[in-house]
Design a protein around this motif. Structure first.
Motif, PDB file in Angstrom:
ATOM      1  N   TYR A 130       0.633  -1.278   0.059  1.00  0.00           N
ATOM      2  CA  TYR A 130       0.141   0.062   0.101  1.00  0.00           C
ATOM      3  C   TYR A 130       0.993   1.324   0.074  1.00  0.00           C
ATOM      4  O   TYR A 130       0.331   2.242  -0.486  1.00  0.00           O
ATOM      5  CB  TYR A 130      -0.880  -0.015   1.189  1.00  0.00           C
ATOM      6  N   LEU A 131       2.103   1.098   0.666  1.00  0.00           N
ATOM      7  CA  LEU A 131       2.588   2.591   0.906  1.00  0.00           C
ATOM      8  C   LEU A 131       3.893   2.818  -0.183  1.00  0.00           C
ATOM      9  O   LEU A 131       4.735   2.149  -0.447  1.00  0.00           O
ATOM     10  CB  LEU A 131       3.345   2.417   2.262  1.00  0.00           C
ATOM     11  N   VAL A 132       3.700   3.711  -1.088  1.00  0.00           N
ATOM     12  CA  VAL A 132       4.654   4.129  -1.954  1.00  0.00           C
ATOM     13  C   VAL A 132       4.860   5.625  -1.557  1.00  0.00           C
ATOM     14  O   VAL A 132       4.279   6.737  -1.675  1.00  0.00           O
ATOM     15  CB  VAL A 132       3.781   4.394  -3.329  1.00  0.00           C
ATOM     16  N   LEU A 133       6.137   5.530  -1.030  1.00  0.00           N
ATOM     17  CA  LEU A 133       6.889   6.631  -0.299  1.00  0.00           C
ATOM     18  C   LEU A 133       7.461   7.379  -1.489  1.00  0.00           C
ATOM     19  O   LEU A 133       8.614   7.144  -2.235  1.00  0.00           O
ATOM     20  CB  LEU A 133       7.820   6.176   0.601  1.00  0.00           C
ATOM     21  N   ASP A 134       6.914   8.525  -1.786  1.00  0.00           N
ATOM     22  CA  ASP A 134       7.255   9.562  -2.838  1.00  0.00           C
ATOM     23  C   ASP A 134       7.962  10.472  -2.240  1.00  0.00           C
ATOM     24  O   ASP A 134       7.487  11.253  -1.393  1.00  0.00           O
ATOM     25  CB  ASP A 134       6.167  10.013  -3.730  1.00  0.00           C
ATOM     26  N   ALA A 135       9.152  10.753  -2.521  1.00  0.00           N
ATOM     27  CA  ALA A 135      10.009  11.925  -1.976  1.00  0.00           C
ATOM     28  C   ALA A 135       9.494  13.148  -2.001  1.00  0.00           C
ATOM     29  O   ALA A 135       9.594  14.284  -1.180  1.00  0.00           O
ATOM     30  CB  ALA A 135      11.376  12.030  -2.603  1.00  0.00           C
ATOM     31  N   GLY A 136       8.474  13.200  -3.150  1.00  0.00           N
ATOM     32  CA  GLY A 136       7.653  14.788  -3.225  1.00  0.00           C
ATOM     33  C   GLY A 136       6.512  14.826  -2.722  1.00  0.00           C
ATOM     34  O   GLY A 136       5.551  15.601  -2.858  1.00  0.00           O
ATOM     35  N   ASP A 137       5.891  13.629  -1.954  1.00  0.00           N
ATOM     36  CA  ASP A 137       4.512  13.463  -1.372  1.00  0.00           C
ATOM     37  C   ASP A 137       4.510  14.274  -0.173  1.00  0.00           C
ATOM     38  O   ASP A 137       5.189  14.106   0.829  1.00  0.00           O
ATOM     39  CB  ASP A 137       4.153  12.146  -1.163  1.00  0.00           C
ATOM     40  N   SER A 138       3.580  15.240  -0.151  1.00  0.00           N
ATOM     41  CA  SER A 138       3.552  16.064   0.980  1.00  0.00           C
ATOM     42  C   SER A 138       1.994  15.955   1.820  1.00  0.00           C
ATOM     43  O   SER A 138       1.641  16.501   2.740  1.00  0.00           O
ATOM     44  CB  SER A 138       3.322  17.493   0.907  1.00  0.00           C
ATOM     45  N   GLU A 139       1.368  14.615   1.491  1.00  0.00           N
ATOM     46  CA  GLU A 139       0.056  14.394   2.005  1.00  0.00           C
ATOM     47  C   GLU A 139       0.254  13.742   3.253  1.00  0.00           C
ATOM     48  O   GLU A 139       0.043  12.448   3.523  1.00  0.00           O
ATOM     49  CB  GLU A 139      -0.743  13.637   0.964  1.00  0.00           C
ATOM     50  N   ALA A 140       0.957  14.359   4.059  1.00  0.00           N
ATOM     51  CA  ALA A 140       1.278  13.555   5.481  1.00  0.00           C
ATOM     52  C   ALA A 140       0.207  13.072   6.516  1.00  0.00           C
ATOM     53  O   ALA A 140       0.140  12.179   7.161  1.00  0.00           O
ATOM     54  CB  ALA A 140       2.189  14.471   6.372  1.00  0.00           C
ATOM     55  N   LEU A 141      -1.078  13.785   6.106  1.00  0.00           N
ATOM     56  CA  LEU A 141      -2.314  13.407   6.753  1.00  0.00           C
ATOM     57  C   LEU A 141      -2.997  12.187   6.377  1.00  0.00           C
ATOM     58  O   LEU A 141      -4.188  11.922   6.851  1.00  0.00           O
ATOM     59  CB  LEU A 141      -3.254  14.706   7.082  1.00  0.00           C
ATOM     60  N   HIS A 142      -2.373  11.846   5.222  1.00  0.00           N
ATOM     61  CA  HIS A 142      -3.170  10.654   4.517  1.00  0.00           C
ATOM     62  C   HIS A 142      -3.353   9.663   5.736  1.00  0.00           C
ATOM     63  O   HIS A 142      -2.499   9.100   6.477  1.00  0.00           O
ATOM     64  CB  HIS A 142      -2.254  10.069   3.260  1.00  0.00           C
ATOM     65  N   SER A 143      -4.608   8.660   5.595  1.00  0.00           N
ATOM     66  CA  SER A 143      -4.904   8.027   6.376  1.00  0.00           C
ATOM     67  C   SER A 143      -4.678   6.367   5.973  1.00  0.00           C
ATOM     68  O   SER A 143      -5.138   6.196   4.948  1.00  0.00           O
ATOM     69  CB  SER A 143      -6.309   7.829   7.021  1.00  0.00           C
ATOM     70  N   TRP A 144      -4.031   5.867   6.857  1.00  0.00           N
ATOM     71  CA  TRP A 144      -3.698   4.331   6.487  1.00  0.00           C
ATOM     72  C   TRP A 144      -4.495   3.168   7.146  1.00  0.00           C
ATOM     73  O   TRP A 144      -4.282   2.339   7.091  1.00  0.00           O
ATOM     74  CB  TRP A 144      -2.106   4.032   6.668  1.00  0.00           C
ATOM     75  N   ILE A 145      -5.567   3.955   7.819  1.00  0.00           N
ATOM     76  CA  ILE A 145      -6.447   2.925   8.665  1.00  0.00           C
ATOM     77  C   ILE A 145      -7.321   1.980   7.725  1.00  0.00           C
ATOM     78  O   ILE A 145      -7.338   0.809   8.101  1.00  0.00           O
ATOM     79  CB  ILE A 145      -7.309   3.783   9.679  1.00  0.00           C
ATOM     80  N   SER A 146      -7.521   2.401   6.575  1.00  0.00           N
ATOM     81  CA  SER A 146      -8.316   1.348   5.748  1.00  0.00           C
ATOM     82  C   SER A 146      -7.272   0.215   5.447  1.00  0.00           C
ATOM     83  O   SER A 146      -7.906  -1.075   5.243  1.00  0.00           O
ATOM     84  CB  SER A 146      -8.969   2.067   4.515  1.00  0.00           C
TER      85      SER A 146
END
Length: 341
Positions: free
Chosen positions: A266-282
């Motif tokens: 699920y987790l694609v860590l993009d160096a330019g991704d600033s959506e730090a509040l994205h929820s991983w609960i689902s």
């Protein structure tokens, strides 16, 4: 007796003459009449961007302290159209149209408005012209776009996040109306725009451009870089860190292996991704052993509960830290702040 044949034309009535005269006069006017807001019995013409709106003094004065004061003063030498005084304003025609769509008919119409642009236009003019009721209604609706709590943000209709350009207007409107509670959410959404989009700004439908002030632009660019780092460090270091030993855990032998599986799935860590509040609960719940069909790498209820709690705590801490991240003095409730003053 006259030899001339009888005419087939009917004599022109006064009303027809008046209408013809009005059409002739309008063609000579140095502005175009608005299609929606030009009332024949109006007693004031407001001209914005070469567009005329013929409306009612009493209506404008009722809702606007500025217009009331303006109309109470002698106005020598005013232009007139069909004996109707003319007032020139520096607002855009779109802003005036948005405002009048709420004020007319004379019964005040409750918000929400149909578009964000109408809402922004009404907020600007309500503030400028001292329209207290319209400003209060507009700010209530705007706070739904830029909420002051994480719970409110998560409960909002998702379509309102589709157009991130609204965030630029949100920051400017919060500054204009001194509504600091909107700023953390608005700045956070600004940080989801690219650096180019932030610097370029957004062009409204009438051609007017919304841009951030140089200070707020620097604020966003600095915070955007920090959010990119937080997205990686908080997700890996807080939510998906190794699960501590739990006596209730029935999947203890593979729980941390499952965490790595979640990250890879699920987790694609993009160096330019600033959506730090994205929820991983689902994504976490997707690995519950209770799901059917059973996931390839299931987790027991105790581990799921622990991961969900971590994720909720991570997001709450990040949300609470947004004012400091953006260098804001306060993010409290605006009504409470006014009472304290």
């Amino acid at each position: 007796m006259s030899d001339e044949p009888p005419t087939r034309k009917r004599p022109r009535t006064d009303s027809q003459s008046s209408a013809a005269s009005s059409r002739s006069d309008s063609s000579k006017e140095p502005f175009s009449r608005d299609d929606r807001f030009w009332y024949a019995d109006g007693d004031i013409v407001v001209i914005a961007e070469n567009v005329g709106f013929r409306v009612y003094k009493g209506l404008l004065a009722t809702h606007s302290d500025v217009f009331r004061d303006m109309f109470s003063l002698p106005q020598p030498g005013l232009d007139a159209v069909e004996d109707c005084p003319v007032v020139h304003v520096t607002d855009t025609a779109a802003e005036i149209s948005s405002m009048l769509s709420v004020l007319l008919p004379t019964q005040f119409r409750k918000l929400p408005l149909s578009t964000f642009e109408d809402l922004a236009n009404c907020t600007r003019l309500a503030h400028k012209y001292g329209m207290k009721q319209l400003l209060e209604e507009s700010l209530t609706e705007l706070k739904d776009y830029f909420p002051s709590t994480l719970a409110s943000r998560d409960c909002r209709d998702q379509y309102r996040y589709a157009d991130m350009w609204r965030a630029i207007a949100g920051v400017n409107l919060a500054r204009l109306t001194n509504t600091p509670s909107m700023l953390p959410a608005a700045f956070y959404l600004c940080c989801q725009l690219t650096a180019e989009e932030l610097m370029e700004g957004h062009t409204r439908s009438d051609g007017t451009k919304d841009t951030l002030s140089p200070e707020d632009l620097r604020r966003c660019l600095d915070a955007r870089a920090k959010l990119c780092t937080l997205f990686v460090t908080s997700t890996l270091g807080e939510t998906f860190n190794h699960i501590r030993k739990n006596d209730k855990c029935s999947t203890h032998s593979r729980r941390n292996t499952v965490i790595h599986s979640i990250l890879s799935d699920y987790l694609v860590l993009d160096a330019g991704d600033s959506e730090a509040l994205h929820s991983w609960i689902s994504a976490i719940h997707a690995h519950s052993y209770k799901r059917r069909p059973k996931p390839a790498h299931p987790l027991c209820s105790a581990c799921i509960k622990q991961l969900v709690q971590r994720e909720e705590d991570r997001r709450e801490r990040l949300w609470a830290g947004l004012p400091q991240l953006f260098g804001l003095e306060t993010s409290g409730d605006d009504d409470e702040e006014e009472e304290e003053e």
